[in-house]
Scaffold this motif. Structure first.
Motif, PDB file in Angstrom:
ATOM      1  N   ARG A 142      43.691  42.318  57.542  1.00 44.17           N
ATOM      2  CA  ARG A 142      43.223  43.487  58.273  1.00 44.17           C
ATOM      3  C   ARG A 142      41.720  43.624  58.060  1.00 44.17           C
ATOM      4  O   ARG A 142      41.185  43.225  57.022  1.00 44.17           O
ATOM      5  N   THR A 143      41.037  44.189  59.042  1.00 45.45           N
ATOM      6  CA  THR A 143      39.590  44.395  58.961  1.00 45.45           C
ATOM      7  C   THR A 143      39.277  45.880  58.982  1.00 45.45           C
ATOM      8  O   THR A 143      39.848  46.642  59.774  1.00 45.45           O
ATOM      9  N   LEU A 144      38.377  46.287  58.095  1.00 51.29           N
ATOM     10  CA  LEU A 144      37.861  47.650  58.049  1.00 51.29           C
ATOM     11  C   LEU A 144      36.345  47.581  58.114  1.00 51.29           C
ATOM     12  O   LEU A 144      35.743  46.556  57.772  1.00 51.29           O
ATOM     13  N   THR A 145      35.726  48.672  58.506  1.00 47.42           N
ATOM     14  CA  THR A 145      34.274  48.783  58.380  1.00 47.42           C
ATOM     15  C   THR A 145      33.958  50.042  57.595  1.00 47.42           C
ATOM     16  O   THR A 145      34.743  50.990  57.551  1.00 47.42           O
ATOM     17  N   CYS A 146      32.778  50.039  56.967  1.00 42.78           N
ATOM     18  CA  CYS A 146      32.371  51.212  56.181  1.00 42.78           C
ATOM     19  C   CYS A 146      30.861  51.249  56.082  1.00 42.78           C
ATOM     20  O   CYS A 146      30.167  50.233  56.211  1.00 42.78           O
ATOM     21  N   ALA A 147      30.357  52.453  55.826  1.00 47.13           N
ATOM     22  CA  ALA A 147      28.921  52.634  55.630  1.00 47.13           C
ATOM     23  C   ALA A 147      28.515  52.274  54.211  1.00 47.13           C
ATOM     24  O   ALA A 147      27.445  51.712  53.974  1.00 47.13           O
ATOM     25  N   TRP A 148      29.384  52.604  53.242  1.00 46.98           N
ATOM     26  CA  TRP A 148      29.117  52.307  51.834  1.00 46.98           C
ATOM     27  C   TRP A 148      30.319  51.613  51.213  1.00 46.98           C
ATOM     28  O   TRP A 148      31.465  51.990  51.471  1.00 46.98           O
ATOM     29  N   LEU A 149      30.025  50.619  50.385  1.00 43.94           N
ATOM     30  CA  LEU A 149      31.060  49.889  49.655  1.00 43.94           C
ATOM     31  C   LEU A 149      30.833  50.116  48.167  1.00 43.94           C
ATOM     32  O   LEU A 149      29.736  49.868  47.645  1.00 43.94           O
ATOM     33  N   VAL A 150      31.861  50.605  47.478  1.00 48.98           N
ATOM     34  CA  VAL A 150      31.771  50.881  46.043  1.00 48.98           C
ATOM     35  C   VAL A 150      32.767  49.975  45.323  1.00 48.98           C
ATOM     36  O   VAL A 150      33.980  50.104  45.499  1.00 48.98           O
ATOM     37  N   CYS A 151      32.256  49.048  44.528  1.00 51.05           N
ATOM     38  CA  CYS A 151      33.107  48.114  43.788  1.00 51.05           C
ATOM     39  C   CYS A 151      33.378  48.693  42.405  1.00 51.05           C
ATOM     40  O   CYS A 151      32.471  48.791  41.566  1.00 51.05           O
ATOM     41  N   ALA A 152      34.629  49.100  42.196  1.00 45.92           N
ATOM     42  CA  ALA A 152      35.033  49.739  40.936  1.00 45.92           C
ATOM     43  C   ALA A 152      36.140  48.917  40.287  1.00 45.92           C
ATOM     44  O   ALA A 152      37.146  49.441  39.829  1.00 45.92           O
ATOM     45  N   THR A 153      35.912  47.604  40.241  1.00 43.71           N
ATOM     46  CA  THR A 153      36.934  46.677  39.764  1.00 43.71           C
ATOM     47  C   THR A 153      36.710  46.221  38.330  1.00 43.71           C
ATOM     48  O   THR A 153      37.424  45.344  37.846  1.00 43.71           O
ATOM     49  N   GLY A 154      35.716  46.815  37.646  1.00 42.88           N
ATOM     50  CA  GLY A 154      35.435  46.365  36.287  1.00 42.88           C
ATOM     51  C   GLY A 154      34.812  44.988  36.286  1.00 42.88           C
ATOM     52  O   GLY A 154      34.153  44.583  37.249  1.00 42.88           O
ATOM     53  N   TYR A 155      35.048  44.224  35.207  1.00 53.80           N
ATOM     54  CA  TYR A 155      34.409  42.906  35.164  1.00 53.80           C
ATOM     55  C   TYR A 155      35.321  41.804  34.616  1.00 53.80           C
ATOM     56  O   TYR A 155      34.845  40.764  34.175  1.00 53.80           O
ATOM     57  N   PHE A 156      36.640  42.011  34.624  1.00 59.42           N
ATOM     58  CA  PHE A 156      37.492  40.909  34.198  1.00 59.42           C
ATOM     59  C   PHE A 156      38.575  40.622  35.228  1.00 59.42           C
ATOM     60  O   PHE A 156      38.961  41.485  36.024  1.00 59.42           O
ATOM     61  N   ARG A 157      39.079  39.384  35.201  1.00 58.84           N
ATOM     62  CA  ARG A 157      40.122  38.956  36.127  1.00 58.84           C
ATOM     63  C   ARG A 157      41.456  39.549  35.723  1.00 58.84           C
ATOM     64  O   ARG A 157      41.857  39.473  34.560  1.00 58.84           O
ATOM     65  N   TYR A 158      42.169  40.071  36.708  1.00 60.15           N
ATOM     66  CA  TYR A 158      43.474  40.676  36.431  1.00 60.15           C
ATOM     67  C   TYR A 158      44.594  39.632  36.384  1.00 60.15           C
ATOM     68  O   TYR A 158      45.627  39.857  35.771  1.00 60.15           O
ATOM     69  N   ASP A 159      44.394  38.501  37.052  1.00 58.33           N
ATOM     70  CA  ASP A 159      45.501  37.558  37.162  1.00 58.33           C
ATOM     71  C   ASP A 159      45.612  36.604  35.986  1.00 58.33           C
ATOM     72  O   ASP A 159      46.629  35.932  35.822  1.00 58.33           O
ATOM     73  N   GLU A 160      44.591  36.511  35.140  1.00 55.41           N
ATOM     74  CA  GLU A 160      44.675  35.628  33.987  1.00 55.41           C
ATOM     75  C   GLU A 160      43.701  36.049  32.903  1.00 55.41           C
ATOM     76  O   GLU A 160      42.610  36.535  33.173  1.00 55.41           O
ATOM     77  N   GLY A 161      44.125  35.888  31.647  1.00 52.94           N
ATOM     78  CA  GLY A 161      43.241  36.081  30.516  1.00 52.94           C
ATOM     79  C   GLY A 161      42.629  34.756  30.098  1.00 52.94           C
ATOM     80  O   GLY A 161      42.967  33.694  30.633  1.00 52.94           O
ATOM     81  N   HIS A 162      41.725  34.817  29.134  1.00 50.29           N
ATOM     82  CA  HIS A 162      41.067  33.596  28.664  1.00 50.29           C
ATOM     83  C   HIS A 162      41.878  32.985  27.527  1.00 50.29           C
ATOM     84  O   HIS A 162      42.058  33.600  26.475  1.00 50.29           O
ATOM     85  N   THR A 163      42.368  31.777  27.736  1.00 50.51           N
ATOM     86  CA  THR A 163      43.072  31.036  26.693  1.00 50.51           C
ATOM     87  C   THR A 163      42.483  29.631  26.617  1.00 50.51           C
ATOM     88  O   THR A 163      42.690  28.822  27.530  1.00 50.51           O
ATOM     89  N   PRO A 164      41.699  29.327  25.589  1.00 48.39           N
ATOM     90  CA  PRO A 164      41.159  27.973  25.469  1.00 48.39           C
ATOM     91  C   PRO A 164      42.267  26.970  25.186  1.00 48.39           C
ATOM     92  O   PRO A 164      43.362  27.347  24.759  1.00 48.39           O
ATOM     93  N   TYR A 165      41.969  25.711  25.426  1.00 47.29           N
ATOM     94  CA  TYR A 165      42.966  24.686  25.126  1.00 47.29           C
ATOM     95  C   TYR A 165      43.047  24.499  23.613  1.00 47.29           C
ATOM     96  O   TYR A 165      42.036  24.376  22.925  1.00 47.29           O
ATOM     97  N   PHE A 166      44.264  24.479  23.099  1.00 45.12           N
ATOM     98  CA  PHE A 166      44.508  24.216  21.686  1.00 45.12           C
ATOM     99  C   PHE A 166      45.230  22.880  21.554  1.00 45.12           C
ATOM    100  O   PHE A 166      46.270  22.656  22.189  1.00 45.12           O
ATOM    101  N   GLU A 167      44.696  22.027  20.725  1.00 41.54           N
ATOM    102  CA  GLU A 167      45.295  20.721  20.490  1.00 41.54           C
ATOM    103  C   GLU A 167      46.750  20.869  20.058  1.00 41.54           C
ATOM    104  O   GLU A 167      47.065  21.628  19.157  1.00 41.54           O
TER     105      GLU A 167
END
Length: 495
Positions: A142-167
């Motif tokens: 769907r397409t919307l238009t707006c005069a102002w866009l406010v990004c209030a999503t924080g700064y981390f990904r919701y779909d995955e956390g950080h897990t380094p590779y462990f041997e």
């Protein structure tokens, strides 16, 4: 731009137009929506939320013991008194508070759930954003238009956390989980648990798991500063009895924000004294002879990374009872029944929790273009903590890292409302920050030496070395900057 409704035989429909489109229905999005709805009731405002409920972080995180890491009187909103007793509320309490606030103020009626924002394109010729969205379930566009866009999503990904590779992690016969997506069916009662990490999540998890687990080990590569605080505040309880919830909330909020600011400044100006004080408080909570300097004496100064809080000293109490322990070491390899450490020690485990941090993602991974040119966030500089240089009519809401997140969100919402009022009064439709003279020397926008931030510095906006491009950690200074200083500025171009 139109959206085809059902084949070529039907005419395309013009996109729905909104005055302000807020992306994210968590603590930031709801806070911004309150100020805009209060001061601009005639504007059409919508909040888009990709998930199926409001709450953001506080609905996503379900791990045992999840709680706020700052007091609720400053983490809660100034306009919605916190009535709970806990100094650091747990996730369920915070989520209930957000839902009640949204319902009481009618903000929930502006939320459109299961609506993911894919991209936003600014047209200078039309002075508006065209925003592409998708239904999170069906994928319908769907397409919307707006005069102002406010990004209030924080700064981390919701779909995955950080897990380094462990041997050797594939050898482990138990269960490996990340706190960001805690399995509902995970039963840790009577199990041996190892929590990898030493940040706020690990400090929260360990005592909560230790209540029923056979034993919990916090395995850390580097210690963190952990400060025990009272779980309840007697002063706030007395204020409520004397003045009622709303006035007590105002007074308590002021006391706590001044306390936060004083602690941070003290740690910055007198790091050696602060280190000694925190170590002394820690040692008093632990058994005699405990190796405090090995496990609780970081190599960096206090508040170079975020200071962790332990309400009631719960982590230290679990260690003293023997239901939890700490190891400071690195992992050589996972084994079938646990971990082999670099020192040669073996840790047996049934469950291993990787409390190893977040994956950072600015603007919720929304693709942004201005007049068909992609916006590279690393090329932008943040104006007054929320606008981006060269990007018109867009606000990126990020809270404090050295104090309660919501304190800056509140000031940012107020400023954005003031800016819209000013633009209305002067007939402006566009506001675009542009760096003027003198030239800026820049550094990372989120100026905190945490691993999850340092990994992604090249992908984030920058901050400058002078106002209004310097991102402050001083709430009282930001009150002057955002609430009281004039909107007009030769580096904010309006037309």
């Amino acid at each position: 731009m139109g959206v085809e409704t059902d084949g070529a035989t039907k005419p395309s429909q013009a996109p729905e137009h909104l005055d302000v489109l807020i992306v994210g229905a968590g603590v930031s999005g709801l806070g911004a929506a309150y100020h805009l709805r209060r001061d601009h009731s005639g504007r059409r405002i919508a909040i888009l939320e990709a998930r199926d409920t409001l709450g953001g972080t506080w609905d996503l995180f379900r791990y045992p013991g999840v709680r706020a890491d700052t007091d609720m009187h400053t983490f809660g909103y100034a306009f919605a008194p916190w009535r709970g007793e806990a100094r650091l509320a747990d996730g369920a309490e915070i989520l209930a508070y957000l839902r009640a606030t949204a319902a009481d103020l009618g903000l929930d009626r502006a939320i459109r759930l299961r609506t993911r924002v894919l991209g936003a394109a600014w047209s200078s010729a039309r002075s508006r954003w065209t925003v592409e969205t998708a239904d999170s379930g069906t994928g319908e566009r769907r397409t919307l238009t707006c005069a102002w866009l406010v990004c209030a999503t924080g700064y981390f990904r919701y779909d995955e956390g950080h897990t380094p590779y462990f041997e050797g992690s594939e050898k482990f016969r138990g269960r490996i989980v990340h706190p960001q997506h805690w399995p509902a069916d995970l039963d840790h009662a009577g199990k041996r648990v190892v929590v990898i990490g030493s940040g706020a999540t690990a400090v929260t998890l360990v005592p909560a798991l230790a209540d029923t687990a056979a034993h919990v080990t916090m395995l850390q590569r580097t210690p963190s500063y952990i400060l025990a605080i009272p779980a309840r505040d007697r002063v706030v309880a007395a204020l409520r009895r004397a003045f009622g919830d709303r006035r007590a909330h105002t007074v308590a909020r002021t006391l706590y924000l001044l306390r936060q600011q004083a602690l941070w400044l003290f740690c910055q100006r007198f790091p050696a004294v602060a280190r000694w004080f925190i170590r002394r408080c820690t040692a008093r909570r632990l058994p005699a002879g405990y190796p405090v300097d090995l496990h609780f004496n970081p190599p960096y100064g206090p508040w170079d990374q975020r200071l962790c809080l332990a309400p009631g000293g719960d982590l230290f109490a679990a260690i003293s009872r023997g239901t939890a322990s700490v190891r400071t070491d690195t992992i050589a390899t996972f084994t079938e029944d646990g971990l082999l450490l670099a020192s040669g020690e073996r840790l047996a485990a049934d469950i291993i929790v990787t409390a190893t941090g977040l994956n950072v993602e600015a603007l919720g991974d929304v693709r942004v273009t201005v007049d068909d040119t992609p916006v590279n966030l690393a090329d932008t500089v943040v104006y007054k903590g929320l606008l981006l240089s060269g990007v018109p009519n867009l606000a990126y809401l990020v809270g404090y890292t050295h104090a309660s997140w919501t304190l800056r969100i509140g000031l940012s919402g107020e400023y954005l409302s003031r800016l819209l009022t000013h633009m209305d009064a002067h007939g402006h439709t566009t506001a675009r920050p542009e760096v003027g003279d003198p030239p800026l020397t820049t550094r990372p926008f989120l100026d905190l030496a945490a691993g999850y931030l340092t990994r992604v510095v090249p992908a984030l906006p920058r901050q400058g070395d002078r106002a209004p491009w310097r991102t402050s950690t001083d709430y009282l200074g930001d009150v002057r900057l955002l609430r009281h200083q004039p909107i007009e500025n030769n580096e904010l171009r309006m037309s």
